[in-house]
Each structure stands twice: as structure tokens, then as C-alpha cells.
Design a protein around this motif. Structure first.
Motif, PDB file in Angstrom:
ATOM      1  N   ASN A  38       0.924  -1.102   0.001  1.00  0.00           N
ATOM      2  CA  ASN A  38       0.165   0.055   0.062  1.00  0.00           C
ATOM      3  C   ASN A  38       0.870   1.248   0.140  1.00  0.00           C
ATOM      4  N   ILE A  57      -2.918  -0.443  -3.611  1.00  0.00           N
ATOM      5  CA  ILE A  57      -3.740  -1.017  -2.746  1.00  0.00           C
ATOM      6  C   ILE A  57      -3.742  -2.463  -2.752  1.00  0.00           C
ATOM      7  N   ASN A  58      -3.343  -3.158  -1.704  1.00  0.00           N
ATOM      8  CA  ASN A  58      -3.150  -4.509  -1.427  1.00  0.00           C
ATOM      9  C   ASN A  58      -2.161  -5.085  -2.606  1.00  0.00           C
ATOM     10  N   GLU A  62      -3.878   1.533  -8.356  1.00  0.00           N
ATOM     11  CA  GLU A  62      -5.348   1.925  -8.463  1.00  0.00           C
ATOM     12  C   GLU A  62      -5.209   3.379  -9.025  1.00  0.00           C
ATOM     13  N   ARG A  64      -7.474   6.875  -9.191  1.00  0.00           N
ATOM     14  CA  ARG A  64      -8.783   7.791  -8.820  1.00  0.00           C
ATOM     15  C   ARG A  64      -8.431   8.887  -9.249  1.00  0.00           C
ATOM     16  N   LYS A  73     -12.837   5.163  -9.639  1.00  0.00           N
ATOM     17  CA  LYS A  73     -12.006   4.138  -9.244  1.00  0.00           C
ATOM     18  C   LYS A  73     -11.631   3.220 -10.009  1.00  0.00           C
ATOM     19  N   ARG A  75      -8.920   0.069 -10.832  1.00  0.00           N
ATOM     20  CA  ARG A  75      -7.747  -0.943 -10.332  1.00  0.00           C
ATOM     21  C   ARG A  75      -7.160  -1.753 -11.497  1.00  0.00           C
ATOM     22  N   LYS A 143      -8.663  13.018   3.714  1.00  0.00           N
ATOM     23  CA  LYS A 143      -8.930  11.887   4.074  1.00  0.00           C
ATOM     24  C   LYS A 143     -10.381  11.412   3.324  1.00  0.00           C
ATOM     25  N   ASP A 147     -10.132   8.370   0.705  1.00  0.00           N
ATOM     26  CA  ASP A 147     -10.861   7.284   1.594  1.00  0.00           C
ATOM     27  C   ASP A 147     -10.003   6.682   2.526  1.00  0.00           C
ATOM     28  N   ASP A 149      -7.321   5.016   2.383  1.00  0.00           N
ATOM     29  CA  ASP A 149      -6.352   3.940   1.870  1.00  0.00           C
ATOM     30  C   ASP A 149      -5.065   4.225   1.917  1.00  0.00           C
ATOM     31  N   PHE A 150      -4.449   5.735   1.801  1.00  0.00           N
ATOM     32  CA  PHE A 150      -3.097   5.906   1.760  1.00  0.00           C
ATOM     33  C   PHE A 150      -2.684   6.478   3.164  1.00  0.00           C
ATOM     34  N   HIS A 151      -2.280   5.859   4.001  1.00  0.00           N
ATOM     35  CA  HIS A 151      -1.629   6.298   5.249  1.00  0.00           C
ATOM     36  C   HIS A 151      -0.236   6.331   4.982  1.00  0.00           C
TER      37      HIS A 151
END
Length: 189
Positions: A38, A57-58, A62, A64, A73, A75, A143, A147, A149-151
Motif C-alpha cells: 500500500n 492498494i493491496n 489504482e 482515482r 476508481k 484498479r 481523508k 478514502d 486508503d493511503f496512510h
């Protein structure tokens, strides 16, 4: 300062560049080698609602984007997280509402919802590569867009970045950045 064209990002890194503006279309190409499943790879926050982001992501790339009337979105079907020296080619094309994400020559196509067809980017807009400047601090303003997803940013390397037909030297063209190194040691294993 050593000159490098292949940049290594460490999860808390970023580099920002002036975005070569286009409104009805976008073309972004780069090579990537990722060590984490990620991470944020590319982010263009040009307007209050409009944005374009590319992340992992995983293990899958992706794309967006929001042109003002809803988020698309898209992927990939190719897992890009792998061992050292595992490189992948990524290309993103957006024409009006339609977006195409190509990873290792495998394309996925979709469209953004609504009727908006332009990515509004003001003159002087910056794009972020490898992460964003606040990714390790307060991400509250991002955020909703991302969403949650990207910390963190990318943990890996990026090479041969080209945006809207303009190639970028990942070191020399950077306007700002932090914790970015050359990927030379990465190639040695």
C-alpha cells in the motif's frame, strides 16, 4: 548534490513538481518497483473537488480521479508488489471522463460519474510523487478524497516519469521534497 533520475521513496517521502496543465486529457507514465502493498504514488490536488491520484492498494495499482461530479476508481489486474528489482510499467490516460490504467501492457478502462469532463488545475498547481508533504502528519484534509486508503507514501522506486508529454528529472525538476534518495543502491540488490 548527486544527480539521479531514479528516485527511492521510503514511505514518509515526497517530491513535488509543477504540473504541466491539461484540462480535458491527462497522460502519466512511469516505471515502479514497490516493496510495500500500500502507498500513495502520485497525487494532483488542483481544485476544491477535482483531483487525480495513483496509488497501490493491496499490491495493485489504482487510479482515482474526480472531475467535480464523482470519483472514478480504476484498479489494475497486475500485482506490482514484489521482490527487489521487480519493475513494472504504469501508464494512465484520461480523455474527458474516460480513464485508462495500463500496468505491464494490461489495460483497464472506466469512466467517472456525472457530466464533468475537465480536470481543473490552476496555473502553478503542484503534483506530488511518492507521497504528499503531510502524509506523516495530519491527513484530515485528504481523508475524504483518498478514502483513508493511503496512510503512507510509496516504499520503493520510481523511474522515467512523464506527465502530459513532459519528462521529469526526479531530482533536478523537484520544487520541494523530503526523504528522497537515489535508487542506485536498489539496483545492486
Amino acid at each position: 548534490v548527486n544527480h539521479f533520475t531514479v528516485a527511492k521513496f521510503k514511505g514518509n517521502s515526497f517530491a513535488s513538481y509543477l504540473y504541466p496543465p491539461q484540462t480535458s486529457s491527462t497522460a502519466i507514465k512511469f516505471n515502479i518497483s514497490s516493496q510495500a502493498t500500500n502507498g500513495l504514488v502520485f497525487y494532483l490536488p488542483p481544485g476544491p473537488r477535482d483531483f487525480l491520484a495513483i496509488g497501490i492498494i493491496n499490491g495493485f495499482v489504482e487510479l482515482r480521479y474526480d472531475l467535480g461530479t464523482g470519483v472514478a476508481k480504476i484498479r489494475s489486474n497486475v500485482n506490482v508488489t514484489g521482490p527487489h528489482n521487480s519493475w513494472h510499467t504504469v501508464a494512465v490516460f484520461r480523455e474527458q471522463r474516460q480513464g485508462t490504467l495500463v500496468v505491464d501492457n494490461m489495460a483497464v478502462v472506466d469512466s467517472s460519474p456525472g457530466t464533468a469532463a475537465r480536470l481543473t488545475a490552476p496555473s502553478g498547481a503542484h503534483m506530488f510523487v511518492g507521497g504528499i508533504s503531510v502524509i506523516t502528519a495530519d491527513m484530515s484534509e485528504y481523508k475524504d478524497i483518498l478514502d483513508g486508503d493511503f496512510h503512507m507514501g510509496l516504499m520503493g522506486c520510481i523511474a522515467h516519469l512523464e506527465v502530459n508529454g513532459m519528462p521529469f528529472d526526479l531530482e533536478m525538476d523537484a520544487e520541494e521534497g523530503a526523504n528522497v534518495d537515489s535508487c542506485d543502491d536498489y539496483f545492486r540488490g
